[in-house]
Structure formats: C-alpha cells, structure tokens
Design an enzyme around this catalytic site. Sequence first.
Site, PDB file in Angstrom:
ATOM      1  N   LYS A   1       1.001  -1.083  -0.008  1.00 52.91           N
ATOM      2  CA  LYS A   1      -0.219  -0.150  -0.023  1.00 52.91           C
ATOM      3  C   LYS A   1       0.937   1.445  -0.139  1.00 52.91           C
ATOM      4  O   LYS A   1       0.594   2.159  -0.716  1.00 52.91           O
ATOM      5  CB  LYS A   1      -0.958  -0.042   1.293  1.00 52.91           C
ATOM      6  CG  LYS A   1      -1.756   1.182   1.282  1.00 52.91           C
ATOM      7  CD  LYS A   1      -2.915   0.950   2.282  1.00 52.91           C
ATOM      8  CE  LYS A   1      -2.584   0.169   3.559  1.00 52.91           C
ATOM      9  NZ  LYS A   1      -1.654   0.828   4.460  1.00 52.91           N
TER      10      LYS A   1
ATOM     11  N   ALA B   1      -3.471   1.417  12.363  1.00 52.58           N
ATOM     12  CA  ALA B   1      -4.713   1.707  12.084  1.00 52.58           C
ATOM     13  C   ALA B   1      -5.495   0.412  12.888  1.00 52.58           C
ATOM     14  O   ALA B   1      -6.736   0.564  12.863  1.00 52.58           O
ATOM     15  CB  ALA B   1      -4.925   1.568  10.519  1.00 52.58           C
TER      16      ALA B   1
ATOM     17  N   THR C   1       3.801   1.403  -0.875  1.00 58.28           N
ATOM     18  CA  THR C   1       4.689   1.602  -1.981  1.00 58.28           C
ATOM     19  C   THR C   1       3.624   2.191  -3.127  1.00 58.28           C
ATOM     20  O   THR C   1       4.369   2.790  -4.133  1.00 58.28           O
ATOM     21  CB  THR C   1       5.162   0.073  -2.659  1.00 58.28           C
ATOM     22  OG1 THR C   1       6.007  -0.477  -1.545  1.00 58.28           O
ATOM     23  CG2 THR C   1       5.847   0.030  -3.954  1.00 58.28           C
TER      24      THR C   1
ATOM     25  N   LYS D   1       6.737  -6.626  10.275  1.00 60.62           N
ATOM     26  CA  LYS D   1       6.210  -5.838   9.160  1.00 60.62           C
ATOM     27  C   LYS D   1       7.254  -5.014   8.372  1.00 60.62           C
ATOM     28  O   LYS D   1       6.994  -4.860   7.137  1.00 60.62           O
ATOM     29  CB  LYS D   1       5.057  -4.956   9.826  1.00 60.62           C
ATOM     30  CG  LYS D   1       4.396  -4.376   8.534  1.00 60.62           C
ATOM     31  CD  LYS D   1       3.237  -3.342   9.115  1.00 60.62           C
ATOM     32  CE  LYS D   1       2.527  -2.655   8.244  1.00 60.62           C
ATOM     33  NZ  LYS D   1       3.581  -1.449   7.586  1.00 60.62           N
TER      34      LYS D   1
ATOM     35  N   PHE E   1       3.219  -8.629  -9.220  1.00 59.26           N
ATOM     36  CA  PHE E   1       4.444  -9.374  -8.915  1.00 59.26           C
ATOM     37  C   PHE E   1       4.781 -10.469  -9.905  1.00 59.26           C
ATOM     38  O   PHE E   1       4.114 -10.772 -10.587  1.00 59.26           O
ATOM     39  CB  PHE E   1       4.099 -10.539  -7.708  1.00 59.26           C
ATOM     40  CG  PHE E   1       4.208  -9.772  -6.369  1.00 59.26           C
ATOM     41  CD1 PHE E   1       5.035 -10.093  -5.431  1.00 59.26           C
ATOM     42  CD2 PHE E   1       3.213  -8.854  -5.778  1.00 59.26           C
ATOM     43  CE1 PHE E   1       5.039  -9.208  -4.111  1.00 59.26           C
ATOM     44  CE2 PHE E   1       3.048  -8.244  -4.634  1.00 59.26           C
ATOM     45  CZ  PHE E   1       4.049  -8.549  -3.745  1.00 59.26           C
TER      46      PHE E   1
END
Length: 559
Positions: A74, A276, A76, A108, A384
């Site tokens: 996200k 979040a 990126t 993460k 990807f």
Amino acid sequence: MATVKSDIEIARSATKKTILEIGATIGIPPEHLVPYGHDKAKLSAEFIRSKKEGKNGKLILVTAVSPTPAGEGKTTTTVGLGDGLNRIGKKAIVCIREASLGPCFGTKGGAAGGGYAQVIPMEDINLHFTGDFHAITSAHNLLAAMIDNHIYWGNDLNIDTRRITWRRVMDMNDRALRGIASSLGGVANGFPRESGFDITVASEVMAILCLAVDLADLEKRLGDIIIGYRFDRSPVYARDLKADKAMAVLLKDAIQPNLVQTLENNPAFVHGGPFANIAHGCNSVVATTTALKLADFVVTEAGFGADLGAEKFFDIKCRKAGLKPAAAVIVATVRAMKMHGGVAKVDLGEENVVAVKSGCANLGRHMENVRQFGVPVIVAINHFTADTDAEIEAVKAFVAAHGAEAVLCKHWAHGSAGIEELAQKVSALAEGGSAQFSPLYEDELSLFDKIETIVKRIYRGAEADADASVRDQLRRWEEAGYGHLPVCMAKTQYSFSTNPDLRGAPVNHVVHVREVRLSAGAGFVVAICGEIMTMPGLPKSPSAERIHLNADGLIEGLF
C-alpha cells in the site's frame, strides 16, 4: 539472471536533491524549512499559517484489501502514484506516516515504500528520523511520571489509584510490558499498583499530534486527556496535574510536518504514525491540509485494509478536519487474492485462477464499503513477477463486474513509468467530480450504536457484543458529554471478523468488544475487540536478528 536489489540498496543508490531544492518545487522558501541534514526538513509553523486560505487540491486516499503475509504494497503504491501523477504533469505531494521501530525490528518492516517507489532517506525514515516518536514517547511518559509523583506527594486531587487509566508507552514490541506492577521497593518509591505499557503508536498523544491543527489546539487537547478518576468517579484531566503545557513544549517541533523526497525527487510529507488496528491509522492533519494548499493532488494512505484505515480516515480524520476525498484507490495483489481464496503462502507461486476468483470476495467487500462513504473507487493491482495473465485478468474481470476498473501497476520495478496508466485514470476520476463524501454515521448516534453500525455495515457482522460493564461505561461517557465522539475500532487487521485466520469475506460473525477507552483529547472512543493487543510482541524470528552494520558501517537487513 540479474540480481534484484534490495529496497535499502535501491534507496542508497538514489540521486538525491537537497531538501531546499525539493521545497522550492512546491513554493516553500528556504527560510521556512528547518533542515535535519541535507535531505530532510521540518516545515515552519509560520509558513503553515500563511497557507490556511486558498484553494485545496484533490485528496486521493490509497487503501487496500485485508492484509496477508504475502504483502500488498500500500505504501509503495501511494508513493508510486504520487510519482506517476507528477510524471503526467500534475503537481502532486505524497503524505504518509512515519515508521514505528517496533515493526521495523519485528515482522512488518518499515514504512518508506519499496522497490523503485520509495521515500528517502529510507534508513532515517525507518529509524529515528527527526525524533518525532521520541518526543511523543517522552511527552506521554512525562504525564505518567507526574501522575505517580502527584500521588506520592499527598494526592491532593484524590486520584483513585485503582482507576488510573494512563499507561506508559515505548516504541518497541515488548509483550513482557503489557502488564506490570510499578512503584515496588518500599515507601520511597511510591504506592504500588498495576499498570502496563502500550506501543507509542497507540498513545493518545500520537493521535492528538496527528489530529491537532496547530500548537494551541495541541495544548488544549493535551489538557483534555483523562488520566483516571477520583474516588467520587469524577474524571482527572492532564491539566489538573499541570502537565499539559510541559507536554506541549516537548512536542513543539514534533507537530511540524517533515519534508522528504521520493526516489524521483518529488516532495513527500512524512508525519505522524498511529497504527490503524489500534489507533486511527492516518498521517497528520497538519501535513495533509498544508499539502492540499500546495499541490493539485495529495496522495495519502490509511493503514491496513479499508475496513480499518479507510473507515477511520473517513469517520475520524475527514470528519474532524473537514476533508473531502475525491477518489480512493484500493490496492490488491494476485497473491493476496489467492491467500483469501485459501491458498497457503508456500503455494502462491503456482497459478490458481479458481482461488483468485474466490479471494476476490475480500476485494469486493472493500470496494462496497468505500462506496458507502460516497467516494469513487479504482483498484490498483500491485504486480508480482509470478502473477500469470489469467490470474490478472480474473481480478480485472471481477472488478469490472462490480462497476469499477482495475489497473495493473508495475511501479515497484519501474517507478512512475510503471504506474502511469493508474495516474491518468485516478486524475480523471478525481476531476470528474462524482465524489459525494459523507461519514458512515451521524454524531448524534449513541456510542454503542456507532460501534454496531461499523460492525454491521463494514465488517458485515451479525452484531456487536459487549459485557454490561462496557455498555455502562459508554453510557456514563455519554452522560458526561462525550456521546458525540466517533469510535475508533481496535481489532485484528487480517480479517473482517475478530478471528485473524478467517480470511475472505465472512458474514454474520459476532464482534466482541472487550474494553473501551476514552481518548478525550484526541476526540474519539476506542473499542478494543477480540484479542488485539495495544502492545505487540516480537515473532519467533524477528527482523532484528538480521539487521546489522556491514564492514563499511552501512545498515543491512532493514526493509
């Protein structure tokens, strides 16, 4: 076969401009930048005040499907889209959050993007940066120290030590500190009591810094913090302890947005960092509103999936700051769709169109949810190399059948050139004027009804469940005048339910609210659901085991 560079290698080889040059591209004079070295700076309060009036640019939210161990990208995509908009001739600024040390050394990783869509200097942003998180930690713990000190010297405020709600924080994952006994060791150390630590990004001070509009508002909100209750159950505020002004002093620089650049030398504000899944998950209001005065487009992100970050962006940040997003981008990957369709991580390299189609139910749910806020949606398929044409087409067909468009994006490998199509379509969508933004619920709704509205309309649960003590607490807060506040749901990011293993798009589950916390200074009520922890733990093999300095003194292993 060519060796693929790591994120940190790509960032280190970038050609940077000085931060004064970056500021000049968006009209910030050098005297209004406070440099931290040559490649990062804070923006002066005077300049921010001078930009209060004038026209706003278009606000673009980047959100995502429910996260999986496969990764979605996200941040990126947020950085890549900002570069892409600049590439097509639009004046765009990226606004993202700062990285917490806990995830950097845990699982993460950092929060600077990846591949050829990053903000730099990557190492600084992911580590100590300009010291904002240290300032927040210090301000938070100053208040904690003043609470115990006040009690030690006679407790004139009649604070009931059994009802102190203010815990301590640190910016690291440390499960051993979730519950502690403090003030042990005798009379000289105070009165023993149970307490605990949260991670800094879960601190109300972090939320306050990210929602305050200026220093005066910051100080007022700090004073509004409720640290606990007296024996007569009346609240005790930070200002009662005379802590608010000293806390504001510690935060006077931290509230100023940080300016950095992308790999393509485009401007980015990196400021604030509430999680979040346990906080409201958005960068600071000061950074976003200032950027909107300086650019045609501001691309910002909200943490984790749209059920958490986007909901809080709309219902908390936009509601409080008067923001009106023009469009939303939902980031999805073929890999994530396969995982939501039941494929194990080790099998993601094999083509499985059936699983992709099944997993797209998660994407569809997020699309429906964002549209409930009146915001038009477009899907970014973060590419990807193992993705097959058939799998990509399956995602595109699903999105088209649900009345939107999915665009394949290759910004990780190619920077702005790989996301130009999405930039064109986002620009057209935002400028089309179809957004009719409104929050999910009205301020007047009861606190528990707000929680249940989110559970039913966003999570698609059957109901919200809470013990009588939780419901009674919510009613007492309503009687005390806090019923108008929005709610901030703290739950697992991996599922619409409170079960992190329940992927896809589950329905009719029960969301148990085990605890509620009043963040009176930030201006919301936190509902802690399921087994979510406000102090994470490190995994069995944390990233910290692989982060080191090489023979040249350069950092390796950071991602």
